[in-house]
Design a protein around this motif. Structure first.
Motif, PDB file in Angstrom:
ATOM      1  N   LYS A   3      46.139 -72.539  -4.554  1.00 55.35           N
ATOM      2  CA  LYS A   3      44.856 -71.914  -4.204  1.00 55.35           C
ATOM      3  C   LYS A   3      44.921 -71.233  -2.850  1.00 55.35           C
ATOM      4  CE  LYS A   3      41.796 -75.066  -6.628  1.00 55.35           C
ATOM      5  NZ  LYS A   3      40.645 -75.934  -6.411  1.00 55.35           N
ATOM      6  N   VAL A   4      44.485 -69.983  -2.844  1.00 54.70           N
ATOM      7  CA  VAL A   4      44.550 -69.157  -1.637  1.00 54.70           C
ATOM      8  C   VAL A   4      43.134 -68.767  -1.222  1.00 54.70           C
ATOM      9  CG1 VAL A   4      45.408 -66.989  -0.687  1.00 54.70           C
ATOM     10  CG2 VAL A   4      46.753 -68.186  -2.434  1.00 54.70           C
ATOM     11  N   LEU A   5      42.847 -68.891   0.082  1.00 51.52           N
ATOM     12  CA  LEU A   5      41.540 -68.479   0.586  1.00 51.52           C
ATOM     13  C   LEU A   5      41.729 -67.373   1.630  1.00 51.52           C
ATOM     14  CD1 LEU A   5      38.460 -68.995   0.542  1.00 51.52           C
ATOM     15  CD2 LEU A   5      38.811 -70.684   2.370  1.00 51.52           C
ATOM     16  N   PHE A   6      41.147 -66.194   1.357  1.00 54.34           N
ATOM     17  CA  PHE A   6      41.200 -65.075   2.293  1.00 54.34           C
ATOM     18  C   PHE A   6      39.951 -65.135   3.173  1.00 54.34           C
ATOM     19  CE2 PHE A   6      43.625 -63.677  -1.435  1.00 54.34           C
ATOM     20  CZ  PHE A   6      44.842 -63.401  -0.824  1.00 54.34           C
ATOM     21  N   TYR A  31      50.521 -64.075 -13.496  1.00 55.82           N
ATOM     22  CA  TYR A  31      50.598 -65.321 -12.712  1.00 55.82           C
ATOM     23  C   TYR A  31      49.274 -66.109 -12.689  1.00 55.82           C
ATOM     24  CZ  TYR A  31      54.959 -63.549 -10.544  1.00 55.82           C
ATOM     25  OH  TYR A  31      56.224 -63.085 -10.314  1.00 55.82           O
ATOM     26  N   GLU A  32      48.336 -65.736 -13.544  1.00 60.38           N
ATOM     27  CA  GLU A  32      47.001 -66.354 -13.450  1.00 60.38           C
ATOM     28  C   GLU A  32      47.014 -67.868 -13.640  1.00 60.38           C
ATOM     29  OE1 GLU A  32      47.816 -63.769 -15.607  1.00 60.38           O
ATOM     30  OE2 GLU A  32      45.941 -62.850 -16.292  1.00 60.38           O
ATOM     31  N   ASP A  33      48.037 -68.393 -14.351  1.00 59.80           N
ATOM     32  CA  ASP A  33      48.077 -69.843 -14.570  1.00 59.80           C
ATOM     33  C   ASP A  33      48.598 -70.597 -13.348  1.00 59.80           C
ATOM     34  OD1 ASP A  33      47.176 -69.384 -17.078  1.00 59.80           O
ATOM     35  OD2 ASP A  33      49.109 -69.671 -18.071  1.00 59.80           O
ATOM     36  N   TYR A  34      49.126 -69.865 -12.382  1.00 61.76           N
ATOM     37  CA  TYR A  34      49.769 -70.513 -11.227  1.00 61.76           C
ATOM     38  C   TYR A  34      49.038 -70.288  -9.914  1.00 61.76           C
ATOM     39  CZ  TYR A  34      53.499 -70.573 -14.623  1.00 61.76           C
ATOM     40  OH  TYR A  34      54.211 -70.761 -15.771  1.00 61.76           O
ATOM     41  N   LEU A  35      48.340 -69.167  -9.826  1.00 59.05           N
ATOM     42  CA  LEU A  35      47.715 -68.777  -8.561  1.00 59.05           C
ATOM     43  C   LEU A  35      46.246 -68.443  -8.768  1.00 59.05           C
ATOM     44  CD1 LEU A  35      50.441 -66.217  -7.334  1.00 59.05           C
ATOM     45  CD2 LEU A  35      50.077 -68.523  -6.435  1.00 59.05           C
ATOM     46  N   CYS A  36      45.404 -68.858  -7.813  1.00 56.24           N
ATOM     47  CA  CYS A  36      44.020 -68.395  -7.837  1.00 56.24           C
ATOM     48  C   CYS A  36      43.555 -68.223  -6.392  1.00 56.24           C
ATOM     49  CB  CYS A  36      43.116 -69.342  -8.610  1.00 56.24           C
ATOM     50  SG  CYS A  36      42.960 -70.953  -7.848  1.00 56.24           S
ATOM     51  N   CYS A  37      42.448 -67.527  -6.216  1.00 51.70           N
ATOM     52  CA  CYS A  37      41.993 -67.286  -4.849  1.00 51.70           C
ATOM     53  C   CYS A  37      40.484 -67.152  -4.773  1.00 51.70           C
ATOM     54  CB  CYS A  37      42.653 -66.018  -4.289  1.00 51.70           C
ATOM     55  SG  CYS A  37      41.984 -64.479  -4.926  1.00 51.70           S
ATOM     56  N   ASP A  38      39.999 -67.200  -3.526  1.00 56.54           N
ATOM     57  CA  ASP A  38      38.595 -66.978  -3.210  1.00 56.54           C
ATOM     58  C   ASP A  38      38.589 -66.326  -1.829  1.00 56.54           C
ATOM     59  OD1 ASP A  38      35.824 -67.018  -3.285  1.00 56.54           O
ATOM     60  OD2 ASP A  38      35.643 -69.182  -2.975  1.00 56.54           O
ATOM     61  N   SER A  39      37.403 -65.949  -1.355  1.00 54.38           N
ATOM     62  CA  SER A  39      37.321 -65.440   0.016  1.00 54.38           C
ATOM     63  C   SER A  39      36.054 -65.964   0.667  1.00 54.38           C
ATOM     64  CB  SER A  39      37.333 -63.907   0.024  1.00 54.38           C
ATOM     65  OG  SER A  39      36.158 -63.378  -0.540  1.00 54.38           O
ATOM     66  N   LEU A  84      45.395 -70.627   3.805  1.00 53.09           N
ATOM     67  CA  LEU A  84      44.267 -69.937   4.429  1.00 53.09           C
ATOM     68  C   LEU A  84      44.838 -68.675   5.085  1.00 53.09           C
ATOM     69  CD1 LEU A  84      42.413 -72.882   6.267  1.00 53.09           C
ATOM     70  CD2 LEU A  84      42.156 -72.125   3.895  1.00 53.09           C
ATOM     71  N   ILE A  85      44.343 -67.512   4.654  1.00 46.98           N
ATOM     72  CA  ILE A  85      44.906 -66.241   5.132  1.00 46.98           C
ATOM     73  C   ILE A  85      43.826 -65.485   5.910  1.00 46.98           C
ATOM     74  CG2 ILE A  85      46.095 -64.117   4.478  1.00 46.98           C
ATOM     75  CD1 ILE A  85      47.636 -66.601   3.587  1.00 46.98           C
ATOM     76  N   ALA A  86      44.035 -65.370   7.224  1.00 45.26           N
ATOM     77  CA  ALA A  86      43.048 -64.735   8.103  1.00 45.26           C
ATOM     78  C   ALA A  86      43.430 -63.282   8.370  1.00 45.26           C
ATOM     79  CB  ALA A  86      42.981 -65.489   9.427  1.00 45.26           C
ATOM     80  N   MET A  87      42.419 -62.482   8.689  1.00 45.97           N
ATOM     81  CA  MET A  87      42.652 -61.048   8.891  1.00 45.97           C
ATOM     82  C   MET A  87      43.017 -60.700  10.331  1.00 45.97           C
ATOM     83  SD  MET A  87      42.245 -59.885   5.886  1.00 45.97           S
ATOM     84  CE  MET A  87      42.182 -61.191   4.657  1.00 45.97           C
ATOM     85  N   ASP A  88      42.455 -61.431  11.292  1.00 44.39           N
ATOM     86  CA  ASP A  88      42.762 -61.090  12.693  1.00 44.39           C
ATOM     87  C   ASP A  88      42.760 -62.342  13.571  1.00 44.39           C
ATOM     88  OD1 ASP A  88      40.081 -61.643  13.492  1.00 44.39           O
ATOM     89  OD2 ASP A  88      39.470 -59.563  13.137  1.00 44.39           O
ATOM     90  N   VAL A 106      44.383 -78.045  10.580  1.00 44.39           N
ATOM     91  CA  VAL A 106      44.702 -76.911   9.715  1.00 44.39           C
ATOM     92  C   VAL A 106      46.149 -76.511   9.975  1.00 44.39           C
ATOM     93  CG1 VAL A 106      43.482 -75.388  11.350  1.00 44.39           C
ATOM     94  CG2 VAL A 106      44.095 -74.526   9.122  1.00 44.39           C
ATOM     95  N   ASN A 107      46.975 -76.635   8.936  1.00 45.81           N
ATOM     96  CA  ASN A 107      48.399 -76.356   9.136  1.00 45.81           C
ATOM     97  C   ASN A 107      48.939 -75.382   8.085  1.00 45.81           C
ATOM     98  OD1 ASN A 107      48.301 -78.000   6.954  1.00 45.81           O
ATOM     99  ND2 ASN A 107      49.186 -79.790   7.977  1.00 45.81           N
ATOM    100  N   ASN A 108      48.014 -74.739   7.388  1.00 48.33           N
ATOM    101  CA  ASN A 108      48.426 -73.807   6.347  1.00 48.33           C
ATOM    102  C   ASN A 108      47.755 -72.454   6.556  1.00 48.33           C
ATOM    103  OD1 ASN A 108      45.916 -74.794   5.898  1.00 48.33           O
ATOM    104  ND2 ASN A 108      46.212 -75.297   3.742  1.00 48.33           N
ATOM    105  N   LEU A 109      47.647 -72.077   7.847  1.00 45.61           N
ATOM    106  CA  LEU A 109      46.900 -70.890   8.244  1.00 45.61           C
ATOM    107  C   LEU A 109      47.858 -69.771   8.654  1.00 45.61           C
ATOM    108  CD1 LEU A 109      44.229 -69.522   9.160  1.00 45.61           C
ATOM    109  CD2 LEU A 109      44.362 -70.894  11.250  1.00 45.61           C
ATOM    110  N   PHE A 110      47.651 -68.585   8.076  1.00 48.26           N
ATOM    111  CA  PHE A 110      48.539 -67.444   8.346  1.00 48.26           C
ATOM    112  C   PHE A 110      47.712 -66.186   8.596  1.00 48.26           C
ATOM    113  CE2 PHE A 110      50.651 -70.368   5.505  1.00 48.26           C
ATOM    114  CZ  PHE A 110      51.926 -70.486   6.033  1.00 48.26           C
ATOM    115  N   LEU A 111      48.303 -65.253   9.339  1.00 47.82           N
ATOM    116  CA  LEU A 111      47.717 -63.922   9.465  1.00 47.82           C
ATOM    117  C   LEU A 111      48.165 -63.065   8.279  1.00 47.82           C
ATOM    118  CD1 LEU A 111      48.074 -62.719  13.187  1.00 47.82           C
ATOM    119  CD2 LEU A 111      45.941 -62.943  11.886  1.00 47.82           C
ATOM    120  N   MET A 112      47.221 -62.329   7.696  1.00 52.85           N
ATOM    121  CA  MET A 112      47.533 -61.493   6.522  1.00 52.85           C
ATOM    122  C   MET A 112      48.738 -60.584   6.778  1.00 52.85           C
ATOM    123  SD  MET A 112      46.188 -60.535   3.428  1.00 52.85           S
ATOM    124  CE  MET A 112      47.826 -60.958   2.991  1.00 52.85           C
TER     125      MET A 112
END
Ligand code: 4NP
Length: 163
Positions: A3-6, A31-39, A84-88, A106-112
């Motif tokens: 699960k990915v959150l933008f 890949y719909e069975d493996y990955l999903c997302c929200d924002s 968790l994927i942040a924009m800035d 929070v240890n799974n946080l990345f910049l887009m």
């Protein structure tokens, strides 16, 4: 399911477009069975609202469907999402502050743009106060950043796409 959150500030410009584009790409790849997302947004400015009409226009111009209502980052997101994927950088700060407030880490946080090949800058610029051009630029940045992100998911999770 991974699960990915933008995440952006208002959840009406950058992150709903990232969500819609990611969904479009993973559907194309099967890949719909493996990955999903929200924002979501770090702020409460636009809860319940449709994305900005300039975001809607740039999505539809590029053949992407958006189906999202604004929502604010909340405590359970830190538990429920794998990425968790942040924009800035200001999003990163706000997300860390929210984690502190909720007494979680929070240890799974990345910049887009850390996933974008040959990125000119580290941030996805906030297009809200600018013109339509800024929205097309955001579209292009997200498009290539998401290709890089999906590539890294494929590498780190080899089960993706294998039935
Ligand atoms: P977003 O853009 O964070 O990409 O959704 C913004 C939307 C609204 C505001 C700022 C940025 N605002 O100040 O209302």
């Amino acid at each position: 399911m991974i699960k990915v959150l933008f995440i952006c500030l208002g959840n009406i410009c950058r992150s709903p477009l990232a969500e819609a584009l990611f969904n479009h790409k993973i559907k194309q790849k099967g890949y719909e069975d493996y990955l999903c997302c929200d924002s979501c947004g770090t702020s409460d400015y636009h809860i319940g609202e449709l994305p900005d009409e300039r975001t809607m226009a740039s999505a539809s111009k590029n053949g992407i469907k958006i189906n999202h209502r604004g929502r604010q980052l909340n405590r359970t997101d830190f538990r429920d999402f794998d990425y968790l994927i942040a924009m800035d950088d200001s999003n990163i700060l706000n997300i860390k502050q929210a984690a502190d407030l909720h007494k979680t880490t929070v240890n799974n946080l990345f910049l887009m743009r850390s996933f974008q090949k040959n990125a000119a800058f580290s941030e996805v610029p906030d297009p809200y106060y600018g013109g339509v051009d800024g929205f097309q630029k955001v579209y292009e940045i997200l498009d290539s950043s998401l290709d890089g992100f999906i590539e890294s998911l494929e590498k780190n999770h080899p089960e993706i796409g294998q039935k």
